[in-house]
Design a protein around this motif. Structure first.
Motif, PDB file in Angstrom:
ATOM      1  N   HIS A   1      -5.331 -13.610  35.547  1.00  0.00           N
ATOM      2  CA  HIS A   1      -6.213 -14.228  35.700  1.00  0.00           C
ATOM      3  C   HIS A   1      -6.464 -12.205  35.208  1.00  0.00           C
ATOM      4  O   HIS A   1      -7.909 -12.976  34.640  1.00  0.00           O
ATOM      5  CB  HIS A   1      -6.875 -13.732  37.128  1.00  0.00           C
ATOM      6  N   VAL A   2      -6.045 -11.634  35.155  1.00  0.00           N
ATOM      7  CA  VAL A   2      -6.664  -9.574  34.684  1.00  0.00           C
ATOM      8  C   VAL A   2      -6.896 -10.041  32.736  1.00  0.00           C
ATOM      9  O   VAL A   2      -7.101  -9.566  32.347  1.00  0.00           O
ATOM     10  CB  VAL A   2      -6.189  -8.912  35.188  1.00  0.00           C
ATOM     11  N   ILE A   3      -5.359 -11.154  32.976  1.00  0.00           N
ATOM     12  CA  ILE A   3      -5.327 -10.633  31.403  1.00  0.00           C
ATOM     13  C   ILE A   3      -6.254 -11.982  30.257  1.00  0.00           C
ATOM     14  O   ILE A   3      -6.923 -12.013  29.787  1.00  0.00           O
ATOM     15  CB  ILE A   3      -3.570 -10.362  31.004  1.00  0.00           C
ATOM     16  N   ILE A   4      -6.473 -12.563  31.426  1.00  0.00           N
ATOM     17  CA  ILE A   4      -7.569 -14.247  30.214  1.00  0.00           C
ATOM     18  C   ILE A   4      -8.736 -13.156  30.532  1.00  0.00           C
ATOM     19  O   ILE A   4      -9.517 -13.016  29.454  1.00  0.00           O
ATOM     20  CB  ILE A   4      -7.852 -14.941  31.233  1.00  0.00           C
ATOM     21  N   GLY A   5      -9.382 -12.564  31.492  1.00  0.00           N
ATOM     22  CA  GLY A   5     -10.266 -11.722  31.561  1.00  0.00           C
ATOM     23  C   GLY A   5      -9.793 -10.923  30.849  1.00  0.00           C
ATOM     24  O   GLY A   5     -11.210 -10.329  29.864  1.00  0.00           O
ATOM     25  N   MET A   6      -9.469  -9.567  30.506  1.00  0.00           N
ATOM     26  CA  MET A   6      -9.625  -8.898  29.281  1.00  0.00           C
ATOM     27  C   MET A   6     -10.145  -8.666  27.804  1.00  0.00           C
ATOM     28  O   MET A   6     -10.726  -8.659  27.979  1.00  0.00           O
ATOM     29  CB  MET A   6      -7.719  -8.523  29.605  1.00  0.00           C
ATOM     30  N   TRP A   7      -9.706 -10.868  28.224  1.00  0.00           N
ATOM     31  CA  TRP A   7     -10.223 -11.158  26.434  1.00  0.00           C
ATOM     32  C   TRP A   7     -11.142 -11.378  26.410  1.00  0.00           C
ATOM     33  O   TRP A   7     -11.925 -11.597  25.576  1.00  0.00           O
ATOM     34  CB  TRP A   7      -8.784 -12.347  26.177  1.00  0.00           C
ATOM     35  N   HIS A   8     -12.298 -11.678  27.271  1.00  0.00           N
ATOM     36  CA  HIS A   8     -13.644 -11.955  27.895  1.00  0.00           C
ATOM     37  C   HIS A   8     -14.103 -10.586  27.991  1.00  0.00           C
ATOM     38  O   HIS A   8     -15.351 -10.763  28.441  1.00  0.00           O
ATOM     39  CB  HIS A   8     -13.845 -12.554  29.101  1.00  0.00           C
ATOM     40  N   LYS A   9     -13.666  -9.221  27.983  1.00  0.00           N
ATOM     41  CA  LYS A   9     -14.481  -8.012  28.529  1.00  0.00           C
ATOM     42  C   LYS A   9     -16.062  -8.416  27.622  1.00  0.00           C
ATOM     43  O   LYS A   9     -16.358  -7.618  28.002  1.00  0.00           O
ATOM     44  CB  LYS A   9     -14.084  -7.102  28.549  1.00  0.00           C
ATOM     45  N   TYR A  10     -15.667  -7.697  26.539  1.00  0.00           N
ATOM     46  CA  TYR A  10     -16.529  -8.300  25.069  1.00  0.00           C
ATOM     47  C   TYR A  10     -17.125  -9.282  24.958  1.00  0.00           C
ATOM     48  O   TYR A  10     -16.396  -9.679  24.667  1.00  0.00           O
ATOM     49  CB  TYR A  10     -16.266  -6.824  24.245  1.00  0.00           C
ATOM     50  N   PRO A  11     -18.221  -9.229  24.083  1.00  0.00           N
ATOM     51  CA  PRO A  11     -19.490  -8.085  24.876  1.00  0.00           C
ATOM     52  C   PRO A  11     -19.856  -8.131  26.338  1.00  0.00           C
ATOM     53  O   PRO A  11     -19.185  -9.082  26.543  1.00  0.00           O
ATOM     54  CB  PRO A  11     -20.816  -8.921  23.558  1.00  0.00           C
ATOM     55  N   ASN A  12     -20.723  -7.147  26.493  1.00  0.00           N
ATOM     56  CA  ASN A  12     -20.907  -7.237  28.212  1.00  0.00           C
ATOM     57  C   ASN A  12     -21.522  -6.125  28.102  1.00  0.00           C
ATOM     58  O   ASN A  12     -21.915  -5.011  27.392  1.00  0.00           O
ATOM     59  CB  ASN A  12     -19.251  -6.401  28.733  1.00  0.00           C
ATOM     60  N   PRO A  13     -23.195  -6.502  28.512  1.00  0.00           N
ATOM     61  CA  PRO A  13     -23.954  -5.311  28.889  1.00  0.00           C
ATOM     62  C   PRO A  13     -23.738  -3.808  29.500  1.00  0.00           C
ATOM     63  O   PRO A  13     -24.158  -3.228  29.394  1.00  0.00           O
ATOM     64  CB  PRO A  13     -24.925  -5.954  30.557  1.00  0.00           C
ATOM     65  N   LYS A  14     -22.364  -4.140  30.454  1.00  0.00           N
ATOM     66  CA  LYS A  14     -22.133  -2.859  31.315  1.00  0.00           C
ATOM     67  C   LYS A  14     -21.400  -2.060  30.259  1.00  0.00           C
ATOM     68  O   LYS A  14     -21.234  -0.782  29.962  1.00  0.00           O
ATOM     69  CB  LYS A  14     -21.276  -2.760  32.089  1.00  0.00           C
ATOM     70  N   CYS A  15     -20.826  -2.620  29.106  1.00  0.00           N
ATOM     71  CA  CYS A  15     -20.168  -1.552  27.940  1.00  0.00           C
ATOM     72  C   CYS A  15     -20.726  -1.696  26.700  1.00  0.00           C
ATOM     73  O   CYS A  15     -20.177  -2.026  25.614  1.00  0.00           O
ATOM     74  CB  CYS A  15     -18.607  -2.019  27.649  1.00  0.00           C
ATOM     75  N   SER A  16     -21.950  -1.467  26.617  1.00  0.00           N
ATOM     76  CA  SER A  16     -23.445  -2.246  25.601  1.00  0.00           C
ATOM     77  C   SER A  16     -22.903  -1.030  24.311  1.00  0.00           C
ATOM     78  O   SER A  16     -23.430  -1.616  23.402  1.00  0.00           O
ATOM     79  CB  SER A  16     -24.913  -1.617  25.883  1.00  0.00           C
ATOM     80  N   HIS A  17     -21.833   0.230  24.233  1.00  0.00           N
ATOM     81  CA  HIS A  17     -21.589   1.159  23.235  1.00  0.00           C
ATOM     82  C   HIS A  17     -20.433   0.404  22.459  1.00  0.00           C
ATOM     83  O   HIS A  17     -20.422   0.302  21.468  1.00  0.00           O
ATOM     84  CB  HIS A  17     -20.910   1.979  23.833  1.00  0.00           C
ATOM     85  N   VAL A  18     -19.718  -0.496  23.072  1.00  0.00           N
ATOM     86  CA  VAL A  18     -19.178  -1.549  22.241  1.00  0.00           C
ATOM     87  C   VAL A  18     -19.742  -2.821  21.343  1.00  0.00           C
ATOM     88  O   VAL A  18     -20.147  -3.731  22.331  1.00  0.00           O
ATOM     89  CB  VAL A  18     -17.723  -2.848  22.521  1.00  0.00           C
ATOM     90  N   LEU A  19     -20.191  -2.958  20.021  1.00  0.00           N
ATOM     91  CA  LEU A  19     -21.426  -3.628  19.406  1.00  0.00           C
ATOM     92  C   LEU A  19     -20.005  -4.777  18.598  1.00  0.00           C
ATOM     93  O   LEU A  19     -20.858  -5.753  18.248  1.00  0.00           O
ATOM     94  CB  LEU A  19     -21.582  -2.848  18.297  1.00  0.00           C
ATOM     95  N   SER A  20     -18.925  -4.580  18.213  1.00  0.00           N
ATOM     96  CA  SER A  20     -18.364  -5.795  17.815  1.00  0.00           C
ATOM     97  C   SER A  20     -17.172  -6.320  17.879  1.00  0.00           C
ATOM     98  O   SER A  20     -15.977  -4.547  19.087  1.00  0.00           O
ATOM     99  CB  SER A  20     -18.748  -5.383  16.043  1.00  0.00           C
TER     100      SER A  20
END
Length: 189
Positions: free
Chosen positions: A16-35
Motif C-alpha cells: 500500500h505504501v509503495i502504491i501511495g508513494m507514486w500518488h504523493k504529488y501533486p499534494n497541497p501539503k507539498c506545494s513546493h513540488v510543482l512538477s
C-alpha cells in the motif's frame, strides 16, 4: 557537512505504501513540488526490480542573501532514482539536487521495508518502516562561516519539507485505502 535522518512507521502494509508513494504529488501539503516527470522506467527481467528515474521541479523560498550571493532563482530541480524490489519488499529512493549543485549538495536516501511482525502475529506486517537520511554540504571552502550558515538553513528547510512529505503521504494512504475499504463495505451490503 550536516546530516538529517528520521525513522517512521506507516500503519499500512508495504504494498500500500509503495502504491501511495507514486500518488504523493501533486499534494497541497507539498506545494513546493510543482512538477514530476518520469524520465525512464524499466524492469529487470532477471530480478523483477523496477527502476524509475524522475525529475521533480520545485519552488523553494530561498533567503534573499543566498539568491544575491549565488544568483539563480527559487526554481529548483531534483533528480530521483528509485528501485522497487517486489520479491524482497524493499524500496530504495535516492535523490540529489541539480540546481545550484556547484554551491551546495543534498543527497537523500529513503527506504521502505515491512516492519518486523510482532511475535503474536504470524502473517505479514501491516506496518511499513520509512527511513530517510540526507547529507547536506555547502561547497564554499573559503567562506566556512557562510557555508555553515547555508548548511544549517538547508538542513532546517529539508526537515520542514520532510515533515510535510510525511504528512502528505499519510494523507494519500488514508485517502487511497480508507476510500477502498468504504467502497468494499458498501458493495458487501
Amino acid at each position: 557537512m550536516h546530516f538529517f535522518n528520521q525513522v517512521f512507521n506507516y500503519d499500512h502494509p508495504w504494498s500500500h505504501v509503495i502504491i501511495g508513494m507514486w500518488h504523493k504529488y501533486p499534494n497541497p501539503k507539498c506545494s513546493h513540488v510543482l512538477s514530476v516527470d518520469v524520465l525512464d522506467r524499466s524492469v529487470d527481467p532477471k530480478t523483477g526490480i523496477i527502476r524509475t528515474e524522475r525529475m521533480l521541479g520545485c519552488k523553494q523560498k530561498a533567503p534573499g542573501w543566498i539568491l544575491r550571493l549565488f544568483g539563480g532563482s527559487e526554481d529548483a530541480f531534483v533528480r530521483e532514482i528509485s528501485f522497487i524490489d517486489p520479491k524482497t519488499q524493499t524500496a530504495t529512493i535516492t535523490s540529489e539536487n541539480l540546481s545550484l549543485s556547484q554551491f551546495a549538495t543534498c543527497f537523500e536516501q529513503i527506504t521502505y521495508t515491512p516492519a518486523p511482525s510482532s511475535s503474536s502475529s504470524h502473517g505479514p506486517s501491516n506496518r511499513t518502516v520509512f527511513t530517510q537520511t540526507a547529507e547536506i554540504q555547502a561547497r564554499m571552502a573559503l567562506w566556512r562561516s557562510a557555508a555553515d550558515g547555508l548548511e544549517k538553513w538547508l538542513v532546517d528547510r529539508f526537515e520542514q519539507n520532510a515533515q510535510l512529505g510525511k504528512m502528505a503521504l499519510t494523507d494519500v494512504l488514508r485517502s487511497l485505502w480508507e476510500e477502498r475499504q468504504m467502497q468494499s463495505l458498501a458493495a458487501a451490503t
